[in-house]
Write a protein that holds these residues in place. Structure first.
Motif, mmCIF file in Angstrom:
data_model
loop_
_atom_site.group_PDB
_atom_site.id
_atom_site.type_symbol
_atom_site.label_atom_id
_atom_site.label_comp_id
_atom_site.label_asym_id
_atom_site.label_seq_id
_atom_site.Cartn_x
_atom_site.Cartn_y
_atom_site.Cartn_z
ATOM 1 N N VAL A 142 -10.333 -76.792 53.534
ATOM 2 C CA VAL A 142 -9.923 -77.633 52.412
ATOM 3 C C VAL A 142 -9.972 -76.843 51.102
ATOM 4 O O VAL A 142 -9.058 -76.935 50.271
ATOM 5 C CB VAL A 142 -10.813 -78.890 52.342
ATOM 6 N N SER A 143 -11.011 -76.049 50.931
ATOM 7 C CA SER A 143 -11.126 -75.234 49.720
ATOM 8 C C SER A 143 -10.001 -74.219 49.624
ATOM 9 O O SER A 143 -9.428 -74.004 48.542
ATOM 10 C CB SER A 143 -12.473 -74.508 49.709
ATOM 11 N N HIS A 176 -16.697 -71.904 46.942
ATOM 12 C CA HIS A 176 -15.349 -71.624 47.442
ATOM 13 C C HIS A 176 -14.275 -71.803 46.365
ATOM 14 O O HIS A 176 -13.244 -71.139 46.401
ATOM 15 C CB HIS A 176 -15.033 -72.545 48.623
ATOM 16 N N ILE A 177 -14.499 -72.740 45.453
ATOM 17 C CA ILE A 177 -13.535 -73.023 44.381
ATOM 18 C C ILE A 177 -14.213 -72.715 43.056
ATOM 19 O O ILE A 177 -15.161 -73.397 42.664
ATOM 20 C CB ILE A 177 -13.079 -74.499 44.421
ATOM 21 N N LYS A 178 -13.758 -71.700 42.374
ATOM 22 C CA LYS A 178 -14.403 -71.266 41.140
ATOM 23 C C LYS A 178 -13.847 -72.050 39.950
ATOM 24 O O LYS A 178 -12.675 -71.917 39.603
ATOM 25 C CB LYS A 178 -14.183 -69.767 40.922
ATOM 26 N N GLY A 191 -20.387 -76.645 30.684
ATOM 27 C CA GLY A 191 -20.771 -75.243 30.817
ATOM 28 C C GLY A 191 -19.917 -74.537 31.842
ATOM 29 O O GLY A 191 -18.890 -75.049 32.290
ATOM 30 N N SER A 192 -20.341 -73.366 32.237
ATOM 31 C CA SER A 192 -19.663 -72.576 33.258
ATOM 32 C C SER A 192 -20.163 -72.996 34.639
ATOM 33 O O SER A 192 -20.948 -73.955 34.775
ATOM 34 C CB SER A 192 -19.946 -71.091 33.028
ATOM 35 N N SER A 193 -19.759 -72.267 35.675
ATOM 36 C CA SER A 193 -20.230 -72.570 37.027
ATOM 37 C C SER A 193 -21.745 -72.431 37.141
ATOM 38 O O SER A 193 -22.364 -73.018 38.041
ATOM 39 C CB SER A 193 -19.534 -71.659 38.036
ATOM 40 N N ALA A 194 -22.356 -71.674 36.232
ATOM 41 C CA ALA A 194 -23.815 -71.540 36.243
ATOM 42 C C ALA A 194 -24.505 -72.880 36.010
ATOM 43 O O ALA A 194 -25.630 -73.101 36.468
ATOM 44 C CB ALA A 194 -24.250 -70.529 35.184
#
Length: 250
Positions: A187-188, A213-215, A231-234
Motif C-alpha cells: 500500500v505504501s 515507508h512514506i516520507k 513539525g517534520s517526520s521527527a
C-alpha cells in the motif's frame, strides 16, 4: 497556488456539538502532510467535511481547493474536480465489479473536464499498469467492489482506485489500519508511486510505522478540533515515544 487551504474551520455534528474548533491547514502541490492525534481529536471529521459528507455543519472558517471554495460543491463535484477520500473502512458495493465501477468513475471525471472517454483497450492498458504496481492481477477487475475482501485487500483495492483516478488531492484516512507488514509495504509503495510534483496527500494515521515507508513533508498534531503543533517526520517519532500528553504544556 495551494492545493488545499483550510482556515479557522469550525464544524459541528447534527446534535450541535462542535468537533472542529478553528482548524487550519495549508497544503501545496507535491507535498505529503500527515495528521496525527488522539481519538476524538477531529481527524476523520476533517476528512469527511473536505470530501463532502453531509452529516456535518460548517459554522465558521473556509476551505478552498486550488483557489476555489470547495464547501460550495456537492460531493460528486469534489470528486470530479480531483478530491479523493480513502476511507478507514472502505464501502462494499455488491453486484458491481471493479471494472465497471472504475471505468464509469474515470470516464465521468474525463467528461467533466471536456475529455473523451477511454475506450476499452486504453482502459485495460491503464488498469494493467496500475494492477501490476499494486501486486494485483486482472482477476481483481471481475471482483465486486470490496465485497468479501479482507481488510488488507480493501486497502490495496482502494489505492488501486487512487492510481486509476489520479486525483489532485488524496485524503487518506487511516490507510494503514489493519494492515500486516507485507500489505503495509504494498500500500505504501502504491501511495509513493502516486506522488508527484502536481498532486498532494493528506494522510491521517495513529502510527509512526507508516512513515517508515512514506516520507512526509510535514507532520501535524490535531487535538480538540485544532492543529496544535507542526513539525517534520521527527515529530512523529517523538509522539511515538511520549504520546500526546506532553503537548498540553508545550
Amino acid at each position: 497556488m495551494n492545493v488545499l487551504t483550510v482556515k479557522d474551520l469550525v464544524v459541528r455534528v447534527a446534535e450541535g456539538k462542535d468537533i472542529l474548533k478553528g482548524c487550519s491547514l495549508s497544503v501545496n502541490p507535491g507535498e505529503v502532510h500527515v495528521i496525527m492525534g488522539p481519538n476524538g481529536a477531529g481527524k476523520p471529521t476533517l476528512a469527511s467535511v473536505l470530501s463532502g459528507r453531509d452529516a456535518y455543519e460548517v459554522t465558521g472558517g473556509t476551505a478552498t481547493f486550488c483557489g476555489d471554495n470547495l464547501l460550495d460543491w456537492p460531493v460528486h463535484e469534489r470528486a470530479w474536480r480531483g478530491i479523493f477520500l480513502g476511507m478507514q473502512y472502505p464501502v462494499e458495493i455488491p453486484g458491481v465489479n471493479n471494472l465497471v465501477f472504475l471505468k464509469a468513475a474515470l470516464n465521468q471525471i474525463r467528461k467533466s473536464r471536456g475529455e473523451s472517454a477511454l475506450d476499452a483497450m486504453d482502459f485495460m492498458e491503464l488498469a494493467k499498469d496500475n494492477l501490476k504496481q499494486m501486486g494485483m492481477d486482472t482477476s481483481w477487475l471481475r471482483r465486486e467492489v470490496n465485497a468479501g475482501f479482507s481488510g488488507g485487500e480493501k486497502k490495496r483495492n482502494e489505492i488501486f482506485q487512487l492510481l486509476m483516478l489520479n486525483p489532485k488531492l488524496a485524503i487518506l484516512d487511516e490507510t494503514d489500519s489493519g494492515l500486516d507488514i507485507d500489505a503495509l509495504q504494498v500500500v505504501s509503495n502504491g501511495i509513493n508511486s502516486y506522488r508527484n510534483s502536481d498532486n498532494a496527500v493528506v494522510l491521517i494515521t495513529h502510527y509512526q510505522r507508516l512513515l517508515n515507508h512514506i516520507k512526509p513533508d510535514f507532520v501535524h498534531v490535531m487535538k480538540a478540533g485544532r492543529i496544535i503543533k507542526t513539525g517534520s517526520s521527527a515529530l512523529a517519532l517523538e509522539l511515538e515515544e511520549k504520546g500526546y500528553g506532553w503537548l498540553d504544556n508545550d
